[in-house]
Design a protein around this motif. Sequence first.
Motif, PDB file in Angstrom:
ATOM      1  N   ILE A  25       0.909  -1.096  -0.025  1.00  0.00           N
ATOM      2  CA  ILE A  25       0.117   0.062  -0.027  1.00  0.00           C
ATOM      3  C   ILE A  25       0.903   1.307  -0.043  1.00  0.00           C
ATOM      4  O   ILE A  25       1.878   1.400   0.691  1.00  0.00           O
ATOM      5  N   ALA A  26       0.552   2.106  -0.767  1.00  0.00           N
ATOM      6  CA  ALA A  26       1.326   3.682  -0.912  1.00  0.00           C
ATOM      7  C   ALA A  26       0.195   4.466  -0.154  1.00  0.00           C
ATOM      8  O   ALA A  26      -1.017   4.407  -0.130  1.00  0.00           O
ATOM      9  N   VAL A  27       0.816   5.271   0.844  1.00  0.00           N
ATOM     10  CA  VAL A  27       0.198   6.335   1.373  1.00  0.00           C
ATOM     11  C   VAL A  27       0.930   7.618   0.989  1.00  0.00           C
ATOM     12  O   VAL A  27       1.757   8.004   1.760  1.00  0.00           O
ATOM     13  N   PRO A  28       0.100   8.643   0.655  1.00  0.00           N
ATOM     14  CA  PRO A  28       0.493   9.864   0.364  1.00  0.00           C
ATOM     15  C   PRO A  28       0.506  10.538   1.738  1.00  0.00           C
ATOM     16  O   PRO A  28      -0.081  10.471   2.640  1.00  0.00           O
ATOM     17  N   LYS A  29       1.044  11.909   1.683  1.00  0.00           N
ATOM     18  CA  LYS A  29       1.047  12.807   2.861  1.00  0.00           C
ATOM     19  C   LYS A  29      -0.383  13.281   3.002  1.00  0.00           C
ATOM     20  O   LYS A  29      -0.723  13.477   4.250  1.00  0.00           O
ATOM     21  N   ILE A  35      -3.876   0.808  -3.049  1.00  0.00           N
ATOM     22  CA  ILE A  35      -3.303  -0.454  -2.931  1.00  0.00           C
ATOM     23  C   ILE A  35      -2.410  -0.734  -4.156  1.00  0.00           C
ATOM     24  O   ILE A  35      -3.011  -0.317  -5.255  1.00  0.00           O
ATOM     25  N   MET A  36      -1.386  -0.965  -4.188  1.00  0.00           N
ATOM     26  CA  MET A  36      -0.546  -1.264  -5.475  1.00  0.00           C
ATOM     27  C   MET A  36      -0.492  -2.681  -5.986  1.00  0.00           C
ATOM     28  O   MET A  36      -0.257  -2.810  -7.066  1.00  0.00           O
ATOM     29  N   VAL A  37      -0.462  -3.665  -4.975  1.00  0.00           N
ATOM     30  CA  VAL A  37      -0.503  -5.068  -5.459  1.00  0.00           C
ATOM     31  C   VAL A  37      -0.993  -5.797  -4.237  1.00  0.00           C
ATOM     32  O   VAL A  37      -0.635  -5.601  -3.247  1.00  0.00           O
TER      33      VAL A  37
END
Length: 86
Positions: A25-29, A35-37
């Motif tokens: 999971i990518a979490v921006p500011k 979810i990436m994969v």
Amino acid sequence: MLLICKPQVVLELGHVKGSLDCELIAVPKTGEQRIMVGWLVPAAGYGVPGHPADLLIEGGTSINIDKLATIKVDVVHGRTLLTTPI
């Protein structure tokens, strides 16, 4: 090991036993999660005695690197296995 090359992320994951249903999971500011994969960890696991090979997994995100706060590995409907600040 975690390598980030916009928009690609490569994760090497070891020392984990299953059975687990996981997500990168990518979490921006701003805080929302993307979810990436996703993947399954078998009962035998990865990077453990009897199954020494680590898992290599790749995912992508449209979040610019300067806006990315953290990358994490979560168990679906469960705990966070790993959080890496960017």
